[in-house]
Design a protein around this motif. Structure first.
Motif, mmCIF file in Angstrom:
data_model
loop_
_atom_site.group_PDB
_atom_site.id
_atom_site.type_symbol
_atom_site.label_atom_id
_atom_site.label_comp_id
_atom_site.label_asym_id
_atom_site.label_seq_id
_atom_site.Cartn_x
_atom_site.Cartn_y
_atom_site.Cartn_z
ATOM 1 N N ALA A 80 0.868 -1.170 0.237
ATOM 2 C CA ALA A 80 -0.402 0.219 0.150
ATOM 3 C C ALA A 80 0.666 1.271 -0.373
ATOM 4 N N ILE A 81 0.666 1.923 -0.950
ATOM 5 C CA ILE A 81 1.255 3.430 -0.661
ATOM 6 C C ILE A 81 0.593 4.779 -0.857
ATOM 7 N N HIS A 82 1.055 5.740 0.021
ATOM 8 C CA HIS A 82 -0.011 6.803 0.011
ATOM 9 C C HIS A 82 1.163 7.478 -0.709
ATOM 10 N N PHE A 83 0.935 8.654 -1.945
ATOM 11 C CA PHE A 83 1.854 9.237 -2.544
ATOM 12 C C PHE A 83 1.807 11.003 -1.561
ATOM 13 N N ARG A 84 2.028 11.609 -0.235
ATOM 14 C CA ARG A 84 2.035 13.103 0.547
ATOM 15 C C ARG A 84 1.402 13.951 -0.701
ATOM 16 N N GLN A 85 1.799 14.034 -1.679
ATOM 17 C CA GLN A 85 1.491 15.328 -2.437
ATOM 18 C C GLN A 85 1.662 15.126 -3.563
ATOM 19 N N VAL A 86 0.882 15.012 -4.797
ATOM 20 C CA VAL A 86 0.898 14.742 -6.239
ATOM 21 C C VAL A 86 0.469 15.986 -5.993
ATOM 22 N N THR A 87 0.751 17.024 -7.935
ATOM 23 C CA THR A 87 0.386 17.822 -7.763
ATOM 24 C C THR A 87 0.718 18.631 -9.105
ATOM 25 N N THR A 88 0.673 17.270 -10.136
ATOM 26 C CA THR A 88 0.505 17.831 -11.582
ATOM 27 C C THR A 88 -0.547 16.642 -12.060
ATOM 28 N N ALA A 89 -1.129 16.915 -13.314
ATOM 29 C CA ALA A 89 -2.055 16.286 -14.288
ATOM 30 C C ALA A 89 -1.675 15.196 -14.391
ATOM 31 N N ALA A 90 -0.430 14.757 -15.045
ATOM 32 C CA ALA A 90 0.267 13.282 -15.056
ATOM 33 C C ALA A 90 0.168 12.813 -14.239
ATOM 34 N N GLY A 91 0.524 12.797 -12.971
ATOM 35 C CA GLY A 91 0.715 12.119 -11.643
ATOM 36 C C GLY A 91 -0.325 11.694 -11.003
ATOM 37 N N CYS A 147 -3.310 9.548 -2.004
ATOM 38 C CA CYS A 147 -2.626 10.904 -2.438
ATOM 39 C C CYS A 147 -3.071 11.771 -1.421
ATOM 40 N N GLY A 148 -2.864 12.852 -1.507
ATOM 41 C CA GLY A 148 -2.748 14.177 -1.215
ATOM 42 C C GLY A 148 -2.470 15.468 -1.911
ATOM 43 N N ILE A 149 -2.649 16.184 -1.244
ATOM 44 C CA ILE A 149 -2.207 17.767 -1.474
ATOM 45 C C ILE A 149 -2.379 19.144 -0.978
#
Length: 402
Positions: free
Chosen positions: A208-219, A235-237
């Motif tokens: 299990a993975i959580h991306f702490r901040q995703v900020t781009t359209a591709a992401g 994911c968070g932002i």
């Protein structure tokens, strides 16, 4: 402490909104009014689960109190790094009695990206997740072992998503603004490259993975598709990446020097779309107070980070007021979802839950002022912004935090 909250507008991520009363008995939310309870007249204001702020870099009790935050997920980037059971245990205890601190242990010793830390014994000491810290683990073999070990321990890996080969020397996102200011910059694709690699490793390991901040359209598109395939990914932002763009670094404003850096307007719009369609799972402050010795420097020399805990509630309520999300959805993003990720029974108004509550005046106007912040520092990119919504009272386990 037994309490009756009367004349409240109750907001629960799972039960929605309703008007009425809420009961607290023996530190928990109760189904029935306890005898001899103290009555608190809420005056029609919002009563909601107190916020759980996942991924903060400093234990800042005053900032958390001002922002209606009763729990934090503390990143391992401390001094010393949270990579051993004694340090983890001490971090968990340091918030008492005002704040629940849930340590997030380092994935590798010293956060150096080489040797794995002891996940199992750190979990026994109180670690609620494993993180790569402020940085990205460049060695794919190490990251694969991190994910596999975390899976075996039942822990989520919280990852920073920026390819270090592209972003290590950058302080801004490539584009017109960075070019005009002459700032070292990295392409926005640095984020998608990091996410793509980690998702392939997640697919192989079953972690299990959580991306702490995703900020781009591709992401966001990668995360969206991974969720559709059934991978365990969240994911968070931060409000900053939803409300600001790279234009805000004009005039070399070091309070807007963030990691990941502010993106262009197209990516900001993609972030708002991801918030609306549920791709984004939680909203966090990324609280990282920095004093003038770290911020009053040339832009490229200043440290990244912002003081976000005090403004998370008001800026989130602004998203509700703008019709971007519903009120119950907002409290899912800042209360129940981060609690689930950390494996904590909290974040709703259901009977039996800890009485971590925030009484909110959603219409209270105030102006964000970097010189008058309650916390350790005032390095906010929203300095001077008028906002609405304040935490009037905060309760942790039924005890009011003054």
């Amino acid at each position: 402490m037994n309490l009756i909250f009367r004349n409240a507008r109750l907001v629960c991520p799972e039960r929605g909104e309703s008007d009425g009363e809420l009961y607290v008995a023996n530190h928990e939310i109760a189904a029935q009014a306890p005898e001899g309870a103290e009555v608190i007249d809420c005056g029609g204001r919002l009563l909601a689960p107190a916020l759980t702020d996942l991924g903060v870099f400093a234990m800042d009790k005053a900032a958390c109190r001002a922002g209606g935050i009763a729990r934090i997920g503390l990143m391992p980037d401390q001094s010393p790094v949270l990579d051993g059971p004694g340090i983890v245990q001490r971090a968990a205890d340091m918030g008492k009695p005002e704040l629940w601190v849930h340590p997030i242990a380092a994935a590798t010793r010293g956060l150096e990206g080489k040797d794995l830390a002891e996940f199992a014994i750190n979990a026994e000491a109180g670690a609620r997740a494993i993180a790569t810290g402020r940085g990205w683990i460049a060695d794919s073999g190490v990251m694969r072992r991190v994910l596999a070990y975390a899976r075996d321990c039942g822990l989520t890996v919280i990852a920073h998503a920026e390819d270090g080969g592209l972003a290590s020397q950058a302080v801004a996102t490539e584009g017109e603004t960075a070019t005009r200011l002459g700032l070292p910059a990295a392409p926005a694709i640095a984020e998608a490259l990091a996410i793509a690699r980690d998702l392939m490793l997640v697919e192989e390991t079953g972690a299990a993975i959580h991306f702490r901040q995703v900020t781009t359209a591709a992401g966001f598109e990668l995360v969206r598709k991974a969720k559709a395939r059934g991978l365990s990914v969240t994911c968070g932002i931060t409000p900053a990446h939803l409300l600001l763009s790279d234009i805000n670094v004009t005039d070399f404003r070091t309070f807007a020097r963030l990691s990941p850096p502010l993106r262009d307007e197209a990516d900001r719009q993609a972030a708002l779309a991801a918030l609306a369609d549920g791709t984004i799972d939680l909203l966090c402050s990324s609280h990282d107070p920095r004093g003038p010795e770290e911020k009053r420097l040339p832009f490229a020399d200043s440290m990244p980070g912002m003081a976000g805990a005090e403004t998370l509630l008001a800026l989130g309520l602004g998203l509700v007021r703008d019709g971007r999300i519903g009120l119950d959805q907002f409290f899912a993003l800042v209360a129940s979802n981060p609690a689930k990720l950390l494996g904590i029974e909290a974040g709703t108004l259901a009977p039996g839950m800890p009485a971590d509550l925030v009484l909110v005046d959603p219409e209270a106007p105030w102006q964000i002022d970097s010189d008058r912040m309650a916390g350790k520092a005032g390095n906010t990119p929203f300095d001077g912004l008028p906002v609405q919504g304040k935490a009037v009272r905060l309760f942790k386990g039924g005890a009011e935090i003054a």
